[in-house]
Design an enzyme around this catalytic site. Sequence first.
Site, PDB file in Angstrom:
ATOM      1  N   HIS A   2      42.162 -24.622  38.859  1.00  0.00           N
ATOM      2  CA  HIS A   2      40.719 -24.429  38.609  1.00  0.00           C
ATOM      3  C   HIS A   2      40.283 -25.197  37.360  1.00  0.00           C
ATOM      4  CE1 HIS A   2      41.376 -20.318  40.687  1.00  0.00           C
ATOM      5  NE2 HIS A   2      40.681 -21.065  41.516  1.00  0.00           N
ATOM      6  N   LYS A  22      36.095  -8.312  49.767  1.00  0.00           N
ATOM      7  CA  LYS A  22      37.499  -8.604  49.428  1.00  0.00           C
ATOM      8  C   LYS A  22      37.974  -7.594  48.406  1.00  0.00           C
ATOM      9  CE  LYS A  22      37.917 -13.654  49.750  1.00  0.00           C
ATOM     10  NZ  LYS A  22      38.147 -14.832  48.899  1.00  0.00           N
ATOM     11  N   ARG A  42      42.643 -29.779  47.489  1.00  0.00           N
ATOM     12  CA  ARG A  42      44.064 -29.976  47.207  1.00  0.00           C
ATOM     13  C   ARG A  42      44.725 -30.712  48.359  1.00  0.00           C
ATOM     14  NH1 ARG A  42      44.695 -23.694  46.417  1.00  0.00           N
ATOM     15  NH2 ARG A  42      43.480 -24.043  48.286  1.00  0.00           N
ATOM     16  N   SER A  91      45.501 -19.262  43.642  1.00  0.00           N
ATOM     17  CA  SER A  91      45.550 -17.933  43.018  1.00  0.00           C
ATOM     18  C   SER A  91      46.398 -16.993  43.866  1.00  0.00           C
ATOM     19  CB  SER A  91      44.146 -17.349  42.867  1.00  0.00           C
ATOM     20  OG  SER A  91      43.410 -18.103  41.948  1.00  0.00           O
TER      21      SER A  91
END
Length: 167
Positions: free
Chosen positions: A19, A43, A92, A130
């Site tokens: 990040h 979530k 990514r 994460s």
Amino acid sequence: MSERIAVYPGSFDPVTFGHLDILDRAAAIFDSVVVGVLENPGKTPLFTAEERVELLRSCLETRPGVEVTTFRGLTVEFAASVGAIAIVRGLRVISDFETEFQMALMNRRLNPRVNTVFLMTSFSNVFISSSLIKEVCQLGGDVAEMAPSVSVEAMHRRFATQRAPHG
Ligand code: PNS
């Protein structure tokens, strides 16, 4: 000329070096970047939105032009509320692209004035997420090179509490 503001939305549960890499790249392009921590009732994050903001804030001392806040609801509305012209997202691997492309087009449909800007992470951060870091840390793996020390310490504390016997 008016200030060019970008938002960088995400879960940041917790903030990783991936990040921060994207954040630094965004800060080099825009006059200011507002990091938006999503308060997502759908979530169950490891950290509350306030805790995630605090972890991010402690990484921002050396990053002028970057601020952090929570937001609820649509990212495009959050972007409009701070006067942003762009939504920053990190890429990514190729598999990120499909979802990100879909989100970017949906966001464009919702607000054509806000563009999504994709930034490529450093090669060394390609495997960092994460969720993976949380899993590895919970199972006793060393994640010190993948996330700032504040995140690593916060995870250790949280997992220690979760492991503590009840009653
Ligand atoms: O870090 P994440 O979990 O990959 O971030 C995802 C995020 C927060 C960017 C995305 O879920 C989002 O924008 N949520 C806000 C609700 C919204 O705007 N949904 C429509 C997006 S197309």
